[in-house]
Design a protein around this motif. Sequence first.
Motif, PDB file in Angstrom:
ATOM      1  N   ALA A   7       0.788  -1.269  -0.183  1.00  0.00           N
ATOM      2  CA  ALA A   7       0.109  -0.053   0.027  1.00  0.00           C
ATOM      3  C   ALA A   7       0.845   1.199   0.023  1.00  0.00           C
ATOM      4  N   PRO A   8       0.480   2.086  -0.885  1.00  0.00           N
ATOM      5  CA  PRO A   8       1.615   3.286  -0.813  1.00  0.00           C
ATOM      6  C   PRO A   8       1.228   4.145   0.605  1.00  0.00           C
ATOM      7  N   ASN A   9       2.536   4.820   0.826  1.00  0.00           N
ATOM      8  CA  ASN A   9       2.420   5.804   2.018  1.00  0.00           C
ATOM      9  C   ASN A   9       2.353   7.258   1.539  1.00  0.00           C
ATOM     10  N   ASP A  10       1.398   7.790   2.132  1.00  0.00           N
ATOM     11  CA  ASP A  10       1.310   9.559   1.635  1.00  0.00           C
ATOM     12  C   ASP A  10       2.535  10.144   1.852  1.00  0.00           C
ATOM     13  N   GLN A  11       3.145  10.048   2.718  1.00  0.00           N
ATOM     14  CA  GLN A  11       4.401  10.688   3.072  1.00  0.00           C
ATOM     15  C   GLN A  11       5.149  10.022   4.301  1.00  0.00           C
ATOM     16  N   ALA A  12       6.341  10.498   4.223  1.00  0.00           N
ATOM     17  CA  ALA A  12       7.614   9.635   4.899  1.00  0.00           C
ATOM     18  C   ALA A  12       7.391  10.366   6.365  1.00  0.00           C
ATOM     19  N   LYS A  13       7.589   9.348   7.584  1.00  0.00           N
ATOM     20  CA  LYS A  13       7.288  10.194   8.739  1.00  0.00           C
ATOM     21  C   LYS A  13       8.020   9.113   9.757  1.00  0.00           C
ATOM     22  N   THR A  14       8.357   9.556  10.754  1.00  0.00           N
ATOM     23  CA  THR A  14       8.853   8.731  11.832  1.00  0.00           C
ATOM     24  C   THR A  14       8.103   8.690  13.194  1.00  0.00           C
ATOM     25  N   GLU A  15       7.867   7.312  13.629  1.00  0.00           N
ATOM     26  CA  GLU A  15       6.951   7.584  14.817  1.00  0.00           C
ATOM     27  C   GLU A  15       7.736   6.821  15.798  1.00  0.00           C
ATOM     28  N   MET A  34       9.608   3.576  14.209  1.00  0.00           N
ATOM     29  CA  MET A  34       9.180   3.257  13.065  1.00  0.00           C
ATOM     30  C   MET A  34       9.271   4.272  12.031  1.00  0.00           C
ATOM     31  N   HIS A  35       9.872   4.209  10.982  1.00  0.00           N
ATOM     32  CA  HIS A  35       9.998   5.089   9.885  1.00  0.00           C
ATOM     33  C   HIS A  35       9.375   4.493   8.586  1.00  0.00           C
ATOM     34  N   VAL A  36       8.388   5.314   8.382  1.00  0.00           N
ATOM     35  CA  VAL A  36       7.484   4.992   7.270  1.00  0.00           C
ATOM     36  C   VAL A  36       7.988   5.793   5.963  1.00  0.00           C
ATOM     37  N   LYS A  37       8.310   4.895   4.955  1.00  0.00           N
ATOM     38  CA  LYS A  37       8.995   5.545   3.931  1.00  0.00           C
ATOM     39  C   LYS A  37       7.770   5.985   2.705  1.00  0.00           C
ATOM     40  N   ALA A  38       8.269   7.080   1.864  1.00  0.00           N
ATOM     41  CA  ALA A  38       7.460   7.221   0.841  1.00  0.00           C
ATOM     42  C   ALA A  38       8.187   6.714  -0.469  1.00  0.00           C
ATOM     43  N   PRO A  39       7.640   6.102  -1.189  1.00  0.00           N
ATOM     44  CA  PRO A  39       5.998   5.874  -1.206  1.00  0.00           C
ATOM     45  C   PRO A  39       5.739   4.482  -0.735  1.00  0.00           C
ATOM     46  N   GLY A  72      11.834  -0.285  10.853  1.00  0.00           N
ATOM     47  CA  GLY A  72      11.825   0.032  12.596  1.00  0.00           C
ATOM     48  C   GLY A  72      12.243  -1.034  13.273  1.00  0.00           C
ATOM     49  N   LEU A  73      12.443  -0.704  14.631  1.00  0.00           N
ATOM     50  CA  LEU A  73      13.041  -1.134  15.787  1.00  0.00           C
ATOM     51  C   LEU A  73      12.055  -1.575  16.703  1.00  0.00           C
ATOM     52  N   LYS A 104      28.042   3.597  19.429  1.00  0.00           N
ATOM     53  CA  LYS A 104      28.097   4.147  17.884  1.00  0.00           C
ATOM     54  C   LYS A 104      26.753   3.598  17.243  1.00  0.00           C
ATOM     55  N   PRO A 105      25.744   4.642  16.561  1.00  0.00           N
ATOM     56  CA  PRO A 105      24.727   4.157  16.019  1.00  0.00           C
ATOM     57  C   PRO A 105      25.020   3.148  14.814  1.00  0.00           C
ATOM     58  N   VAL A 106      24.287   2.095  14.670  1.00  0.00           N
ATOM     59  CA  VAL A 106      24.480   1.033  13.788  1.00  0.00           C
ATOM     60  C   VAL A 106      23.341   0.994  12.713  1.00  0.00           C
ATOM     61  N   HIS A 107      23.818   0.218  11.587  1.00  0.00           N
ATOM     62  CA  HIS A 107      22.899  -0.100  10.602  1.00  0.00           C
ATOM     63  C   HIS A 107      22.830  -1.299  10.399  1.00  0.00           C
ATOM     64  N   PRO A 108      21.592  -1.942  11.035  1.00  0.00           N
ATOM     65  CA  PRO A 108      21.505  -3.423  10.763  1.00  0.00           C
ATOM     66  C   PRO A 108      21.314  -3.733   9.213  1.00  0.00           C
ATOM     67  N   ALA A 109      21.262  -4.865   8.880  1.00  0.00           N
ATOM     68  CA  ALA A 109      21.283  -5.238   7.303  1.00  0.00           C
ATOM     69  C   ALA A 109      20.004  -4.676   6.736  1.00  0.00           C
ATOM     70  N   GLN A 110      20.316  -4.077   5.569  1.00  0.00           N
ATOM     71  CA  GLN A 110      19.387  -3.533   4.788  1.00  0.00           C
ATOM     72  C   GLN A 110      18.728  -2.056   5.224  1.00  0.00           C
ATOM     73  N   SER A 111      19.485  -1.507   6.190  1.00  0.00           N
ATOM     74  CA  SER A 111      18.922  -0.304   6.909  1.00  0.00           C
ATOM     75  C   SER A 111      19.261   0.745   6.326  1.00  0.00           C
ATOM     76  N   GLU A 112      18.313   1.624   5.935  1.00  0.00           N
ATOM     77  CA  GLU A 112      18.708   3.135   5.749  1.00  0.00           C
ATOM     78  C   GLU A 112      18.837   4.092   6.715  1.00  0.00           C
ATOM     79  N   HIS A 113      18.431   3.695   8.076  1.00  0.00           N
ATOM     80  CA  HIS A 113      18.597   4.452   9.345  1.00  0.00           C
ATOM     81  C   HIS A 113      19.265   3.769  10.312  1.00  0.00           C
ATOM     82  N   PRO A 114      20.359   4.686  10.990  1.00  0.00           N
ATOM     83  CA  PRO A 114      20.982   4.242  12.050  1.00  0.00           C
ATOM     84  C   PRO A 114      20.130   4.124  13.192  1.00  0.00           C
TER      85      PRO A 114
END
Length: 170
Positions: A19-27, A35-40, A45-46, A141-151
């Motif tokens: 399902a498309p996301n209207d906008q990116a946001k972080t909850e 949870m980082h909702v990515k557009a589109p 999330g963690l 140190k912030p880490v990027h788990p596998a396939q992660s865009e966000h630390p």
Amino acid sequence: MLLGSLILASGGALACSPAPNDQAKTELGAACSVMHVKAPFGREGLSGAENLWLGYAAQVHSVGDGCFVTETQILLDCAKDEAVLFGPGQPLSTTDHQAAIAGAYGEVVKWARTDPVDLDTTYDKAVSAGLWVERLETLSKPVHPAQSEHPVDLTCACRLFYPETKGAGA
């Protein structure tokens, strides 16, 4: 445990129709969840932190779009300021993800969350099961788990459950 919850929450039960996301946001949520909702499409999330046993905590990192998911288990040793991350290490279809949960990946997860063992043993079991594994010598140190865009900040769980430990920054 949140195994597979991202898939179902993002529509994975429907024949791969994200399902498309209207906008990116972080909850931000309870117990260090985010949870980082990515557009589109997609989410990353963690999960909320779980207090496993004396000095240990766990979280699950997931990246998915309803068709594929990458899941990483994170086991924290707050006293030693160390972590082991493990998982399939690649995007899996919903069917393949369910098979991984029912197979070696799920067995290592179950074992790691029920037996009070050290991270060395967890690392060895994950490697023996053919999983992607990463060892962190510090949580600061912030880490990027596998396939992660966000630390991700792994000290949060230690601050929540074990604020006087090295892993909490004490």
